[in-house]
Write a protein that holds these residues in place. Structure first.
Motif, PDB file in Angstrom:
ATOM      1  N   ASP A  50      20.012  -8.776 -24.688  1.00 56.71           N
ATOM      2  CA  ASP A  50      19.823  -9.605 -25.959  1.00 56.71           C
ATOM      3  C   ASP A  50      18.975  -8.330 -26.992  1.00 56.71           C
ATOM      4  O   ASP A  50      18.028  -7.894 -26.732  1.00 56.71           O
TER       5      ASP A  50
ATOM      6  N   THR B 142      17.669 -15.651 -22.382  1.00 60.97           N
ATOM      7  CA  THR B 142      16.982 -15.698 -23.641  1.00 60.97           C
ATOM      8  C   THR B 142      17.217 -16.859 -24.630  1.00 60.97           C
ATOM      9  O   THR B 142      16.491 -17.324 -25.437  1.00 60.97           O
TER      10      THR B 142
ATOM     11  N   GLU C 184      20.631 -17.459 -32.714  1.00 59.73           N
ATOM     12  CA  GLU C 184      20.564 -15.796 -32.315  1.00 59.73           C
ATOM     13  C   GLU C 184      20.742 -15.035 -33.477  1.00 59.73           C
ATOM     14  O   GLU C 184      20.786 -13.883 -33.366  1.00 59.73           O
TER      15      GLU C 184
ATOM     16  N   ARG D 271      20.649 -15.889 -16.259  1.00 62.10           N
ATOM     17  CA  ARG D 271      20.956 -14.382 -16.163  1.00 62.10           C
ATOM     18  C   ARG D 271      20.520 -13.340 -14.748  1.00 62.10           C
ATOM     19  O   ARG D 271      19.622 -13.910 -14.389  1.00 62.10           O
TER      20      ARG D 271
ATOM     21  N   ILE E 278      24.774 -10.751 -28.856  1.00 66.33           N
ATOM     22  CA  ILE E 278      23.767 -11.831 -28.032  1.00 66.33           C
ATOM     23  C   ILE E 278      24.819 -12.870 -27.176  1.00 66.33           C
ATOM     24  O   ILE E 278      24.590 -13.396 -26.178  1.00 66.33           O
TER      25      ILE E 278
ATOM     26  N   TRP F  15      26.788 -19.619 -24.336  1.00 63.07           N
ATOM     27  CA  TRP F  15      25.566 -19.389 -24.759  1.00 63.07           C
ATOM     28  C   TRP F  15      24.858 -20.391 -25.474  1.00 63.07           C
ATOM     29  O   TRP F  15      25.308 -21.292 -26.100  1.00 63.07           O
TER      30      TRP F  15
ATOM     31  N   ARG G 110      17.481  -8.657 -29.619  1.00 64.40           N
ATOM     32  CA  ARG G 110      16.373  -9.296 -30.312  1.00 64.40           C
ATOM     33  C   ARG G 110      15.311  -9.013 -29.158  1.00 64.40           C
ATOM     34  O   ARG G 110      14.261  -8.430 -29.405  1.00 64.40           O
ATOM     35  N   GLU G 111      15.518  -9.169 -27.824  1.00 65.17           N
ATOM     36  CA  GLU G 111      14.635  -8.895 -26.794  1.00 65.17           C
ATOM     37  C   GLU G 111      14.365  -7.246 -26.500  1.00 65.17           C
ATOM     38  O   GLU G 111      13.139  -6.939 -26.360  1.00 65.17           O
TER      39      GLU G 111
END
Lengths: 288, 284, 331
Positions: free
Chosen positions: C314, A32, C136, A38, C306, A114, C316-317
């Motif tokens: 995640d 994301t 994030e 991932r 995250i 990240w 948010r996802e």
């Protein structure tokens, strides 16, 4: 080139799924953050286009085979990851006929965090001489020309040169910050005990405290349980949220096993691992 | 605006009341009845609890675990717990000798609303150690015997040696309008009673749902089948009551461990009707 | 008029606080930014995005002794642990202060958790606004904001050659030094934060409990405890005794609902044995059960889970997937 790899994996996945050879393909997709990768579990052909492969595909996906022991599964494996499959076959954890290995000839992966992918290859990739998976059913990609690898244990040798007191102080400082999140264990293809010693209550090997003494026991025993079994995928170190240099410990043990027994874990599914056998004439490295 | 922490914090809810082990009795090969007396005399007289409530017992040096209180408060003979040796805390509790110092935290949780059940026929179905929280229910009902209708007790276990509360069987049997049915999964040479699974005994005896309440406790698998049999007999979900077991660390609704969906066993339970349980999001 | 402290006076004030109390602030060690006790003002990092771990540890330690068991001449005595020193937690961002306010709900609900309450009572929170939210971060969708002073005692906002001083509570007012002056100065506007579709999430969660979504999400999850341990609002714990020689203590340590034995009772029965059910518990606790019990979401949008998740679970996802799923399933 990298985009092509993802497509080739996707095509193979489509073929395997639509023919019913496997029920799931474990590969990679974009995370994301839009930068890193991932793990992706593909169950239907509608999702095969999500599969990618590039130098951010750092995860060792073979760990997931342990959750799918009785189901036909395809897995994307880099050369280092493929050694874990041999380890798991040797230890009778998975069945070869249930696993379809999509091997990737690997030119190395980069450090990622990240939202960030590094420019240069991971240190372990710079030292790697295994560019083709040790076991696979289908191969994508091209291995780079072989080059004599540089000294693989420079940092281990540097540690060995220090005094025992210095080494103890070093590791104490590293382990002190451990929060016992067990990510190192959970991500490791070799850590699959149904009940880990650290959670056993009877006998109680180590209490629940997240404190220096307990942290030290946890980290030390974790490493020792992987002697002659660690295949060097470095996942434990990657996932550690407190940057404990676990691979330094793992590679010290790997080096010992190599020097004592000439053994490297996961190079073949048949080779008898040194801690599964005993020969009278073998060196123990103790009291000599 | 001052925050007002620190004013109501005199009693630390994690600190147990000290208690002394007064008695230790073998109920089965792996279950002991432990009798405890609180050390503080003032506390001893005021420690009030109801059938179905639980408390944590401490084996200092090992830890603590929750157990149903199996005594009844009106008999001022100390607090009784039926402890099955199954883990490290229970083993340590078994190893304590009378006179040993231990700790009690509680009482926690809700209880069986026995006053509401007055005038009703009571069916009490227990399996193995699941009989433990039902013992104070039986003894309270028998203590107020005229207030209740017919009482049927089904007590099951794996083998005859595993039937708990044998010293009280004659007392229960002897009470007016009270039937005690014992059953085992596997008999032995001396056993002349039933050899049948608890749910099958429920089916065979077929108690009427008319003006009745069924209370059951046992292994989850037994509870599920007993529930099924009772429903076949016409029991409504609000006529069936159980008490649930769970891993717990605080009893205060804080350690966030004993929830089944949005219900905490330690705070909202452990006693639930099946009407409540069928509304749970998760399986128990 | 606004209250103001110069950078020089702030340093003097912090030096004084180090003398008088324990000062905990973001510092860098081994390449990690963590809240740690500091002895030198210069070690404090002022300009940062987010620390690796949340400051919840100041109130709810990774490991803490609840009481000690003392045995003497056949007598047993339980000696409770107490917090006997004042602490200043300096430099926390509004999201982390909100995290503490969320943890207050379970911990301080009657009967209140004594040690937690003592830590809270004896700690003053001096916060800094968040000037550079990460990609994030999503605090504004969780009811907070990068400049929200609500759950702090003092908020210091950098402006000109010093900081605008906002005493939010009496406790904050008490700790301010005399070097705070009045000055005509304007606060910078808060930065913008990317939103997530959290509106009504708690209600939608009820509808998607049985969705296969959770076990599919758990395919990827490795069930480590990272998300719970970096989270400012995860508060699950374990309690056991620690015995070493003659020393016996009852200790509490962090635990996570993701760990394999979390709900397994002695004897082996585990009502939540599947990976999907465990992962679902994490999101249901934050987005459904906690709001039901305490009226607030159990998440502040700090984004730590995250960033730290090794396999990109995640939240948010998850929130936006749940909204989509809920819309598909209907009411």
């Amino acid at each position: 080139m990298r985009q092509e790899l993802g497509q080739q994996i996707g095509e193979k996945a489509r073929e395997l799924l639509s023919s019913g050879v496997v029920e799931c393909v474990i590969g990679y997709e974009r995370a994301t953050d839009g930068v890193t990768a991932r793990p992706l579990f593909v169950y239907g052909v509608e999702d095969v286009d999500r599969l990618i492969f590039d130098d951010t595909c750092i995860h060792n996906l073979t760990r997931y085979l342990l959750n799918r022991r009785d189901k036909n599964t395809a897995v994307v494996a880099k050369p280092c990851d493929s050694r874990a499959i041999n380890l798991l076959l040797n230890e009778k954890q998975i069945e070869r006929e249930k696993v379809f290995i999509i091997g990737v000839a690997c030119q190395g992966v980069v450090e990622t965090r990240w939202n960030q992918a590094g420019e240069t290859l991971q240190a372990r990739c710079q030292l790697c001489s295994q560019h083709t998976p040790v076991v696979y059913d289908f191969l994508v990609g091209e291995a780079p020309p072989e080059q004599p690898p540089p000294e693989a244990y420079a940092d281990v040798l540097e540690m060995e040169a220090r005094s025992a007191a210095e080494r103890e102080a070093f590791w104490q400082e590293q382990f002190d910050r451990c929060i016992r999140c067990y990510a190192c264990r959970q991500v490791c293809p070799g850590c699959y005990c149904s009940e880990c010693f650290v959670e056993q209550l009877d006998p109680l090997w180590v209490g629940i405290r997240i404190a220096p003494a307990e942290n030290q026991i946890w980290n030390t025993i974790r490493a020792f349980h992987l002697v002659g079994r660690c295949i060097g995928c470095n996942e434990c170190e990657r996932v550690c949220p407190l940057n404990i240099p676990l691979s330094l410990l793992n590679r010290k043990l790997e080096k010992e096993v190599w020097e004592l027994f000439g053994f490297q874990a996961g190079m073949s599914a048949e080779a008898v691992p040194p801690f599964a056998t005993f020969e009278k004439e073998e060196k123990l490295g103790i009291g000599e | 605006m001052f925050r007002s922490w620190g004013q109501k914090l005199e009693h630390n809810p994690f600190i147990p009341y000290l208690a002394t082990l007064k008695g230790k009795l073998d109920l089965t090969p792996d279950i002991k009845l432990l009798t405890l007396e609180l050390d503080d005399p003032g506390l001893r007289d005021n420690f009030d609890y109801r059938p179905g409530q639980f408390a944590f017992l401490s084996a200092f040096g090992v830890g603590e675990a929750p157990f149903g209180i199996v005594s009844v408060p009106y008999r001022k003979q100390g607090l009784e717990f039926a402890v099955r040796r199954i883990g490290t805390v229970t083993r340590a509790l078994h190893e304590l000798e009378p006179g040993a110092s231990t700790g009690v935290r509680g009482p926690f949780g809700n209880y069986f609303p026995l006053e509401e059940y007055r005038g009703k026929n009571m069916i009490i179905i227990g399996g193995g150690i699941g009989m433990a929280p039902l013992r104070p229910v039986i003894n309270t009902i028998l203590h107020h015997r005229p207030d209740y209708g017919e009482v049927l007790i089904i007590n099951g276990a794996r083998t005859p040696q595993d039937l708990v509360f044998a010293p009280e069987f004659n007392l229960w049997r002897g009470a007016p309008g009270t039937t005690l049915e014992l059953t085992v999964d596997r008999g032995d040479e001396e056993w002349e009673g039933r050899v049948a699974l608890v749910p099958d005994v429920v089916k065979e005896l077929a108690p009427s749902p008319q003006n009745a309440i069924a209370i059951t406790c046992g292994p989850p698998i037994m509870i599920r089948f007993v529930l099924q049999r009772l429903k076949e007999l016409g029991f409504a979900d609000n006529q069936i009551v159980t008490t649930l077991e769970s891993k717990m660390k605080c009893g205060l609704g804080k350690c966030a461990r004993c929830n089944i969906g949005d219900k905490y066993i330690c705070k909202d339970g452990p006693v639930f009707t099946f009407e409540q349980i069928s509304g749970f999001m998760e399986q128990f | 008029m606004t209250r103001f402290i110069s950078k020089k006076d702030l340093i003097t004030w912090l030096e004084k606080l180090i003398q008088e109390r324990i000062l905990i602030a973001p510092t860098t060690k081994n390449g990690l930014l963590l809240f740690q006790p500091v002895s030198e003002v210069e070690d404090i990092v002022l300009d940062f995005q987010n620390t690796e771990l949340s400051p919840k540890e100041c109130f709810f330690s990774a490991t803490e002794t609840l009481f000690a068991v003392k045995r003497e001449d056949g007598r047993t005595e339980l000696v409770p642990a107490t917090v006997d020193r004042d602490t200043v937690l300096f430099g926390l961002h509004p999201c982390d202060a909100m995290g503490m306010a969320i943890n207050d709900k379970p911990f301080l609900a009657e009967p209140a958790d004594t040690l937690y309450g003592q830590h809270r009572a004896r700690t003053t929170l001096i916060g800094l606004p968040c000037s550079k939210p990460t990609t994030e971060c999503f605090c504004t969708s969780m009811g907070g904001g990068p400049h929200d002073p609500t759950h702090l005692d003092v908020l210091l906002t950098e402006a000109e050659d010093g900081y605008i001083v906002q005493a939010v509570t009496g406790k904050g007012e008490e700790i301010l030094p005399s070097s705070v002056v009045e000055r005509e100065i304007v606060s910078p506007p808060p930065p913008s934060v990317e939103p997530v579709p959290a509106a009504g999430i708690s209600e939608v969660m009820e509808r998607v409990f049985e969705a296969p979504y959770w076990s599919r999400l758990a395919d990827r999850c490795i069930h480590c405890n990272i998300c719970a341990y970096v989270c400012p609002t995860c508060y699950c714990f374990d309690v056991r005794d620690y015995a070493n020689g003659g020393r016996i203590e009852r200790v509490r340590s962090w635990e996570s609902c993701q760990s394999p034995g979390f709900t397994r009772i002695a004897g082996g029965y585990d009502p939540r044995s599947s990976k999907g059910a465990r992962l679902r518990q994490r999101f249901y606790h934050k987005l459904r059960y906690f709001p039901q019990e305490f009226g607030a979401l159990g998440c502040v949008g700090c984004g730590r889970c995250i960033r730290a998740c090794p396999v990109n679970i995640d939240i948010r996802e998850v929130i936006s997937d749940v909204q989509k799923l809920g819309a598909k399933i209907g009411t």
